[in-house]
Design a protein around this motif. Structure first.
Motif, PDB file in Angstrom:
ATOM      1  N   GLN A 106       0.814  -1.213   0.000  1.00 22.18           N
ATOM      2  CA  GLN A 106       0.000   0.000   0.000  1.00 22.18           C
ATOM      3  C   GLN A 106       0.856   1.275   0.000  1.00 22.18           C
ATOM      4  N   CYS A 107       2.164   1.082   0.051  1.00 28.94           N
ATOM      5  CA  CYS A 107       3.075   2.228   0.197  1.00 28.94           C
ATOM      6  C   CYS A 107       3.284   2.917  -1.146  1.00 28.94           C
ATOM      7  N   ILE A 108       2.961   4.199  -1.193  1.00 31.08           N
ATOM      8  CA  ILE A 108       3.069   4.954  -2.450  1.00 31.08           C
ATOM      9  C   ILE A 108       4.428   5.634  -2.603  1.00 31.08           C
ATOM     10  N   LEU A 109       5.332   5.350  -1.691  1.00 28.98           N
ATOM     11  CA  LEU A 109       6.713   5.861  -1.761  1.00 28.98           C
ATOM     12  C   LEU A 109       6.779   7.387  -1.784  1.00 28.98           C
ATOM     13  N   CYS A 110       5.901   7.996  -1.024  1.00 28.23           N
ATOM     14  CA  CYS A 110       5.915   9.457  -0.983  1.00 28.23           C
ATOM     15  C   CYS A 110       7.075   9.973  -0.130  1.00 28.23           C
ATOM     16  N   GLY A 111       7.548   9.154   0.782  1.00 28.46           N
ATOM     17  CA  GLY A 111       8.707   9.551   1.586  1.00 28.46           C
ATOM     18  C   GLY A 111       8.409  10.468   2.754  1.00 28.46           C
ATOM     19  N   ARG A 112       7.126  10.756   2.996  1.00 23.57           N
ATOM     20  CA  ARG A 112       6.835  11.605   4.172  1.00 23.57           C
ATOM     21  C   ARG A 112       7.387  10.977   5.448  1.00 23.57           C
ATOM     22  N   CYS A 113       7.223   9.661   5.555  1.00 24.52           N
ATOM     23  CA  CYS A 113       7.674   8.984   6.781  1.00 24.52           C
ATOM     24  C   CYS A 113       9.184   9.133   6.946  1.00 24.52           C
ATOM     25  N   VAL A 114       9.901   9.032   5.834  1.00 20.66           N
ATOM     26  CA  VAL A 114      11.357   9.119   5.893  1.00 20.66           C
ATOM     27  C   VAL A 114      11.764  10.534   6.327  1.00 20.66           C
ATOM     28  N   VAL A 120       2.181  10.904   9.776  1.00 18.03           N
ATOM     29  CA  VAL A 120       2.238  11.685   8.523  1.00 18.03           C
ATOM     30  C   VAL A 120       1.983  10.838   7.281  1.00 18.03           C
ATOM     31  N   CYS A 121       1.935   9.518   7.425  1.00 13.97           N
ATOM     32  CA  CYS A 121       1.682   8.679   6.238  1.00 13.97           C
ATOM     33  C   CYS A 121       0.343   9.091   5.634  1.00 13.97           C
ATOM     34  N   PRO A 122       0.321   9.383   4.333  1.00 15.80           N
ATOM     35  CA  PRO A 122      -0.928   9.900   3.758  1.00 15.80           C
ATOM     36  C   PRO A 122      -1.930   8.809   3.404  1.00 15.80           C
ATOM     37  N   CYS A 123      -1.617   7.570   3.684  1.00 12.68           N
ATOM     38  CA  CYS A 123      -2.562   6.495   3.352  1.00 12.68           C
ATOM     39  C   CYS A 123      -2.482   5.422   4.437  1.00 12.68           C
ATOM     40  N   ASN A 124      -2.778   4.207   4.081  1.00 13.21           N
ATOM     41  CA  ASN A 124      -2.847   3.144   5.091  1.00 13.21           C
ATOM     42  C   ASN A 124      -1.601   2.275   5.136  1.00 13.21           C
TER      43      ASN A 124
HETATM   44  S1  SF4 Z   1       4.556   7.866   4.323  1.00  7.74           S
HETATM   45 FE1  SF4 Z   1       3.404   5.967   3.967  1.00  7.74          FE
HETATM   46  S2  SF4 Z   1       3.025   5.907   1.784  1.00  7.74           S
HETATM   47 FE2  SF4 Z   1       4.618   7.421   2.118  1.00  7.74          FE
HETATM   48  S3  SF4 Z   1       6.529   6.312   1.872  1.00  7.74           S
HETATM   49 FE3  SF4 Z   1       6.030   6.224   4.017  1.00  7.74          FE
HETATM   50  S4  SF4 Z   1       4.872   4.346   4.301  1.00  7.74           S
HETATM   51 FE4  SF4 Z   1       4.908   4.767   2.128  1.00  7.74          FE
END
Ligand code: SF4
Ligand code: SF4
Ligand code: SF4
Ligand code: FES
Length: 980
Positions: free
Chosen positions: A143-151, A196-200
Motif C-alpha cells: 500500500q506504500c506509495i513511496l511518498c517519503g513523508r515517513c522518511v 504523517v503517512c498519507p494512506c494506510n
Molecule cells: S509515508 Fe506511507 S506511503 Fe509514504 S513512503 Fe512512508 S509508508 Fe509509504
C-alpha cells in the motif's frame, strides 16, 4: 507581493511557497507528499502547476512578485494526473474496507479531487511481506506509495534517522535501519511516520479491524471484497466506488469520536486528538498542538492502555486490619471527613498534610490547596516539584524574578547555541529534544552537553563535557569568571539590565579555570572552548533538569546557570534564556496554582497579610499565616509524631521520594492516610482509605507545560466504574467538612482562580477553546507572554540580579565501603516508576524491567556481563537488578533507571537535600556493588531500540529517485527545483 492564480490576484509574502499561498485561500491542488510541517519533499509530482508558462512543483517553488500561476491548465492537469496515476500503481484502492477511510486519507481524497476514473498504470504488488514486528504499528509495502513523508519525518523531524527508501532497488520500499525488521530496528516508536503517512501503508495496530464497518471481516472475506472492487472498477470507474466508500466513511462519524487532549506524561505539553470507538482507543492523532504539531513520543502516541486496564480502581476501599474492603462512596467520604475532623480537633490543623498531584489538573491543585488552607486551616501543602524542579525555580526567582522557562520551545529551536546540562532530554522530553536535534542537523545550531552519561544528546553534541558528579556549579562559575575577566561579557546589557555586578564579580574569585579543571575533571582548554562558544553565539538557550537540581547545591547551580546567561546577555531576546525542563505534565501548573507550603496560587506569599486578606475575603475564612511543611519535612514530622494524617492524590510517594525505606516507615506510622489513585499503587498499601480517581482522559481541566503553556483537555470517555474526577472527590470531602462548594465544572473553578491570581488574570476557558493556549503571565485582556522578559525582569526596578553562589562539596561521597557513584533517572519508554507505562503491553515487551548500567571498564574489573545480577547497597538500603554493560556510563559510575516498583532505586538514595528547597539529592548516591553470581539474559531485549543501527541521511533524498532509469518527469518540460 502579489501573484495571479487562475486569473485571480492574491497577496503573498516574499519567499512563500506557491503551495502555501494556494492552501491559505483553499484553492484546490493535488499534493500527496507535501506536509506543511515537513516542507517540500518533491517525491509525488502531483502538485504540478504552470507558472509563467513553466511546469513547476508548487510545493518547492517560491512565489515571485507578479507570477502567474495556473493550477488546472491542460498541461498542469495532465501532469498532475500522470503523476497520480503512477502513485496508484503502488496502491490498491479498497477504501470501503480500509481502516484509514475516515475522510482524511490523502490518496482517497486526491483520487476524488483529480476525478480519476480509471488507472492507466496497473497496480503492482511489491515482493515484500507486511511487517507487523513493531507492537504498535504495521507497514504494508503493497500500500506504500513511496511518498517519503515517513522518511522525512523520521530523518529530519524526529531525527531518529531510522527510515530510508532504497530508491535504486527495482522495487523500492521504506527500510528500517537499511533493511531490518521494524521490531528489531532503532525505531523508538515515536509514531511520527505513522502520523504523517498519507494512506494506510503505515497504520496504528489499534486501528486495524476497529475503525470501519466492514474492516473487521476475516481476511478471506476482505480479500474477496477487494477482488470485487477490482473487478467492477473497469466498468463503473472509481467515481462510483469512491462514493460508496464515502458513505461508509460518513457512517463512521457517528461511531468514531475525536477528542482533543493534552499528554499526561512529560512536561513538553504535546496535545492531540484521541480517536475512540466506545472505550477503545483507535489512535492518537497529533496535528495542531502548539508545542508539538505532528510530533509525539512513544508514551503520548501509544502509551494509553492503562486507561482501560483491568487493574483500575473502580470502587472506594477501606482498610480492615491488613486487608481492604470495597465500600460505598458515602461510607468512604464520611470516614475521611470524620477522621480529618477528629485529628484536627485533637491535634490542630497542622497535624494534617496534603499533597497534590503533578499529573492532575490545575483546577484540582487549586482545590486541594483550598481544602488544606480554607477548610482544614493548614499550609502543609506541597506537590512533587519538590522532588525535582523547586531548585530551578529558586535559581530563577533569585536572578530574573519568575520561576518559569524564559521563552518557548520555538525559542530553543531558533537559538544559535543550545547548552544542555544534566538533562537526558532525548528520553525525558522527547518532543522538545527533536526540535534541538532538527535545528542541529538542518540549521547549524551548535550544541554543548554536560552530563555524566553519554546520552543521545551528548552523542550529537559539538562539545560534550563529563564533569565529576555534582560539580556543575564549579565549571559554570569558572566559565562565567573567565568571560568577565577577559572582557567578553555583554557589558551594555549588564549596564542597562543587571544589578549586583561588582559583588558578583568578587564572589567568583575562587572559581579559576585551574580549580574548576581540578574539581570537575575537565581540561582547561575545554572550559575555554565552552566559554568562547557561548560568547560567540548570537543567541544561547540553556536547558537543564534533574542532573542539576537533585543535588545539595541544586538551587545554587540553577542560579549559576542564570548568572551565566545574564553575564552573556542571553535574556530578553528570541532564542535566548533559561529552560528548566519540567518533568511531569503539570508540575509547573501544580506549583502555579498554589500546591506549595508558602504560596497561594500565582506565587503569592502566604505570609503577606494583604494577599492573605484577599483570599480570606474570597473564601470567607481566616487563613494560616505561617508557611507549612514541604513534603520532605512532612516525612520528618510524621516520624516525630507531629503529623498524624495525610491526603495524597496521584503521587507514588513511597517509591519516588528519596530514601524510600524511611518514607515508607513514616507512612506506616500515620494515624490516618487517604490515597486517591487510579491503581492500587505501592503507596496505597499504607492507606486507610483509597478513593478511585479518573485519569486525564476521563475528565476536563487544564494543564500547564514546561513553556508555561496552559492548555485545555476535554473528556474523551466517561469515568470507569465508580471512579470520579479528582476535583469532584476533593469537593465532596470539603463539603463534608463544612464547606459549601458548588463547582459543576472545572471552568467554574478557573473563574474563581483568575481574579485571585494576577499571573492568570486573563485565563478563561473560552480563550483556551480547542487548540488555543496561553503562556503565562496572562493579562486581564487575554494577552500572554511567550517570551517572558521582553520589557523588563520581574523585580520592582525591572532589572535582573546577579546572585553570588558559593561552592560546597556534594553529599554522600564515595568511600572505601560505598565506592561507586549511582546516578538515576527516567527512560524514554517509561514514565517514572512505570505505574502507567507498564500497563501498555508493547512498552513492557520492549523494556520489561529496570537494570543497572555498568561501564565496560568496571564490568571487566568486577567480572560483570550484561544480564549479571548485582546487588547495590547504600547506607539506606539495597536493590537488586541485572547489569547492562554500556559505554553510556564511564568508570566507577553506575546508572539505574527509576522504572521499577519491585526494585525502586530510591531504596538506596539518601535523605540529603538541597539546602534551600529540600529537594532530595537523588543524584548524590554512593553504593557498594556485589555481583550475585547469577546471570540471565540481557534485561534489555534485542527488540529494544537501543540495539538498532540508524541510517542517518539528509532526508528522503529524492534526487536518487530522479536518477532512476524508469523515472520521467510528468509533463515533458518540468523545471526541477533543487532541495536545500
Ligand atoms: S509515508 Fe506511507 S506511503 Fe509514504 S513512503 Fe512512508 S509508508 Fe509509504
Ligand atoms: S523512530 Fe520509528 S516510529 Fe518514529 S518516525 Fe522513525 S520509524 Fe517512525
Ligand atoms: S511524553 Fe512528553 S514528549 Fe511524549 S508525547 Fe507526552 S508530552 Fe509529548
Ligand atoms: S506535493 Fe509532492 S511533489 Fe509537490
Amino acid at each position: 507581493m502579489q501573484i495571479t492564480v487562475n486569473g485571480k490576484r492574491l497577496e503573498c509574502k516574499s519567499g512563500q511557497r506557491i503551495i502555501d499561498v494556494l492552501n491559505s485561500v483553499d484553492i484546490p491542488l493535488s499534493q500527496v507528499c507535501y506536509h506543511p510541517q515537513l516542507g517540500p519533499i518533491q517525491t509525488c509530482d502531483t502538485c504540478m502547476v504552470e507558472a509563467d508558462g513553466k511546469l513547476l512543483r508548487a510545493c518547492a517553488t517560491p512565489a515571485s512578485d507578479g507570477m502567474s500561476v495556473m493550477t488546472s491548465s491542460p498541461r498542469a492537469g495532465a501532469a498532475q494526473r500522470e503523476a497520480f496515476d503512477r502513485i496508484l500503481g503502488n496502491h490498491l484502492l479498497y477504501c470501503t474496507v480500509c481502516d484509514n477511510n475516515n475522510g482524511n486519507c490523502t490518496v482517497h481524497n486526491t483520487t476524488a479531487l483529480l476525478a480519476i476514473e480509471h488507472q492507466q498504470i496497473p497496480y503492482q504488488p511489491k515482493p515484500y511481506a507486511v511487517d507487523l514486528s513493531n507492537p504498535f504499528y504495521r507497514y504494508d509495502p503493497d500500500q506504500c506509495i513511496l511518498c517519503g513523508r515517513c522518511v522525512e519525518a523520521c530523518q529530519n523531524l524526529q531525527v531518529n534517522e531510522t527510515l530510508s527508501i532504497n530508491w535504486e532497488d527495482p522495487h523500492p520500499r521504506v527500510l528500517w535501519d537499511g533493511g531490518a525488521k521494524i521490531g528489531e530496528s532503532s525505531c523508538v516508536s515515536c509514531g511520527h511516520c505513522v502520523t504523517v503517512c498519507p494512506c494506510n501503508a503505515l497504520m496504528e495496530k489499534s486501528m486495524l479491524g476497529e475503525a470501519g464497518y466492514f474492516t473487521s471481516l476475516p481476511k478471506t472475506a476482505l480479500d474477496g471484497m477487494i477482488d470485487v472492487v477490482k473487478g467492477i472498477e473497469p466498468e463503473i470507474g472509481y467515481g462510483a466506488i469512491l462514493e460508496l466508500s464515502e458513505i461508509e466513511s460518513a457512517m463512521r462519524e457517528g461511531q468514531v469520536k475525536r477528542t482533543k487532549t493534552v499528554c499526561t506524561y512529560c512536561g513538553v505539553g504535546c496535545s492531540y486528538d484521541i480517536w475512540t470507538r466506545g472505550r477503545h482507543i483507535l489512535k492518537v492523532e497529533p496535528e495542531h498542538g502548539p508545542a508539538n504539531g505532528v510530533s509525539t513520543c512513544i508514551k503520548g502516541k501509544f502509551g494509553w492502555d492503562y486507561v482501560n486496564s483491568a487493574d483500575r480502581l473502580t470502587k472506594p476501599l477501606i482498610r480492615e486490619g491488613y486487608k481492604f474492603r470495597e465500600a460505598t462512596w458515602d461510607e468512604a467520604l464520611d470516614l475521611v471527613a470524620r477522621r480529618f475532623s477528629e485529628i484536627k480537633k485533637e491535634n490542630g490543623p497542622d497535624a494534617l498534610a496534603f499533597i497534590s498531584s503533578s499529573k492532575c489538573t490545575n483546577e484540582e491543585s487549586y482545590l486541594m490547596q483550598k481544602l488544606a488552607r480554607a477548610v482544614i486551616g493548614t499550609n502543609n501543602m506541597d506537590n512533587c516539584s519538590r522532588y525535582c524542579q523547586a531548585p530551578a525555580t529558586t535559581g530563577l526567582f533569585r536572578t530574573v524574578g519568575f520561576g518559569g522557562d524564559s521563552g518557548s520551545i520555538s525559542d530553543i529551536e531558533q537559538a544559535d547555541l543550545v547548552v544542555i546540562i544534566g538533562s537526558n532530554a532525548a528520553e525525558n522530553h522527547p518532543v522538545l529534544a527533536t526540535r534541538v536535534k532538527r535545528a542541529h542537523k538542518l540549521h547549524r545550531q551548535k550544541l554543548i552537553v554536560s552530563d555524566l552519561r553519554k546520552n543521545e544528546m551528548a552523542e550529537r553534541a559539538d562539545v560534550f563535557l563529563q564533569p565529576r558528579p555534582g560539580t556543575d556549579l564549579f565549571w559554570l562559575s569558572a566559565v562565567t569568571k573567565y568571560i568577565l575577566d577577559n572582557g567578553l561579557a555583554k557589558q551594555a546589557f549588564l549596564d542597562e539590565w543587571v544589578n549586583g555586578v561588582a559583588e558578583y564579580r568578587q564572589s567568583l574569585a575562587p572559581f579559576s579555570l585551574e580549580m574548576a579543571s581540578e574539581r570537575c575533571g575537565l581540561p582547561v582548554e575545554t572550559l575555554i572552548q565552552v566559554a568562547r562558544t557561548i560568547v560567540e553565539a548570537p543567541s544561547v538557550s540553556i536547558l537543564w533538569a534533574m542532573g542539576v537540581t537533585q543535588h545539595v547545591m541544586g538551587s545554587d547551580t540553577s542560579t549559576a546557570i542564570s548568572n551565566l546567561l545574564l553575564v552573556t546577555g542571553n535574556y530578553m531576546r528570541p532564542g535566548t534564556g533559561a529552560y528548566p525542563l519540567r518533568g511531569h505534565n503539570n508540575v509547573q501548573g501544580a506549583s502555579d496554582h498554589g500546591a506549595m507550603p508558602n504560596f497561594f496560587p500565582g506565587y503569592q506569599k502566604v505570609e503577606d497579610a494583604e494577599i492573605r486578606a484577599k483570599f480570606e475575603k474570597a473564601w470567607n475564612v481566616s487563613l494560616p499565616a505561617k508557611p507549612g511543611l514541604d513534603n520532605h519535612l512532612m516525612i520528618d514530622a510524621i516520624h516525630d509524631g507531629r503529623l498524624k494524617a495525610m491526603y495524597v492524590f496521584g503521587e507514588e510517594m513511597s517509591l519516588v521520594d528519596s530514601n524510600a525505606n524511611y518514607v515508607s516507615a513514616a507512612l506506616a506510622k500515620l494515624d490516618f492516610f487517604v490515597m486517591q489513585e487510579i491503581f492500587f499503587t505501592e503507596t496505597c498499601r499504607f492507606a486507610d482509605v483509597i478513593l478511585p480517581a479518573s485519569p486525564s482522559l476521563e475528565k476536563e481541566g487544564t494543564f500547564t507545560s514546561t513553556e508555561r503553556r496552559i492548555q485545555r483537555l476535554y473528556q474523551v470517555m466517561e469515568p470507569l466504574g465508580e471512579s470520579r474526577p479528582d476535583w469532584e472527590i476533593i469537593q465532596h470531602i470539603a463539603n463534608r467538612l463544612g464547606a459549601a462548594w458548588e463547582y459543576m465544572h472545572p471552568s467554574e473553578i478557573y473563574e474563581e482562580i483568575a481574579p485571585l491570581t494576577p499571573l492568570m488574570a486573563g485565563v478563561t476557558y473560552e480563550r483556551l477553546e480547542g487548540y488555543k493556549s496561553l503562556q503565562w503571565p496572562v493579562a486581564e485582556d487575554g494577552s500572554d507572554q511567550p517570551l517572558l522578559y521582553s520589557k523588563q525582569f520581574q523585580f520592582p526596578d525591572g532589572k535582573a540580579r546577579l546572585f553570588p553562589v558559593p561552592w560546597s562539596e556534594p553529599s554522600n561521597q564515595q568511600d572505601a565501603e560505598y565506592d561507586l557513584h549511582l546516578n538515576n533517572g527516567r527512560l524514554l519508554e517509561h514514565f517514572h516508576e512505570g505505574n502507567m507505562t507498564y500497563r501498555t503491553e508493547g512498552i513492557k515487551q520492549k523494556t520489561p524491567c529496570t537494570f543497572v548500567e555498568v561501564s565496560p571498564e568496571l564490568a571487566t574489573e568486577r567480572g560483570i556481563e550484561s544480564g549479571s545480577w548485582v546487588q547495590l547497597t547504600s547506607a539506606y538500603g539495597k536493590v537488586r537488578a541485572q547489569a547492562v554493560v554500556t559505554e553510556r556510563v564511564q568508570g566507577k559510575q553506575l546508572y539505574m533507571p527509576m522504572n521499577s516498583v519491585e526494585e525502586p532505586v530510591n531504596r538506596v538514595t539518601s535523605s540529603y537535600t538541597d539546602k534551600v528547597t529540600h529537594t532530595p539529592a537523588y543524584k548524590e548516591t554512593s553504593v557498594h556493588l556485589k555481583v550475585l553470581g547469577e546471570r540471565g539474559a540481557n534485561p534489555l531485549p534485542r527488540t529494544n531500540s537501543r540495539f538498532g543501527q540508524p541510517t542517518p541521511q539528509k532526508g528522503v533524498e529524492v534526487e536518487r529517485k530522479w536518477k532512476r532509469n524508469d523515472y520521467t518527469q510528468p509533463g515533458n518540460d518540468l523545471v526541477q527545483i533543487k532541495i536545500g
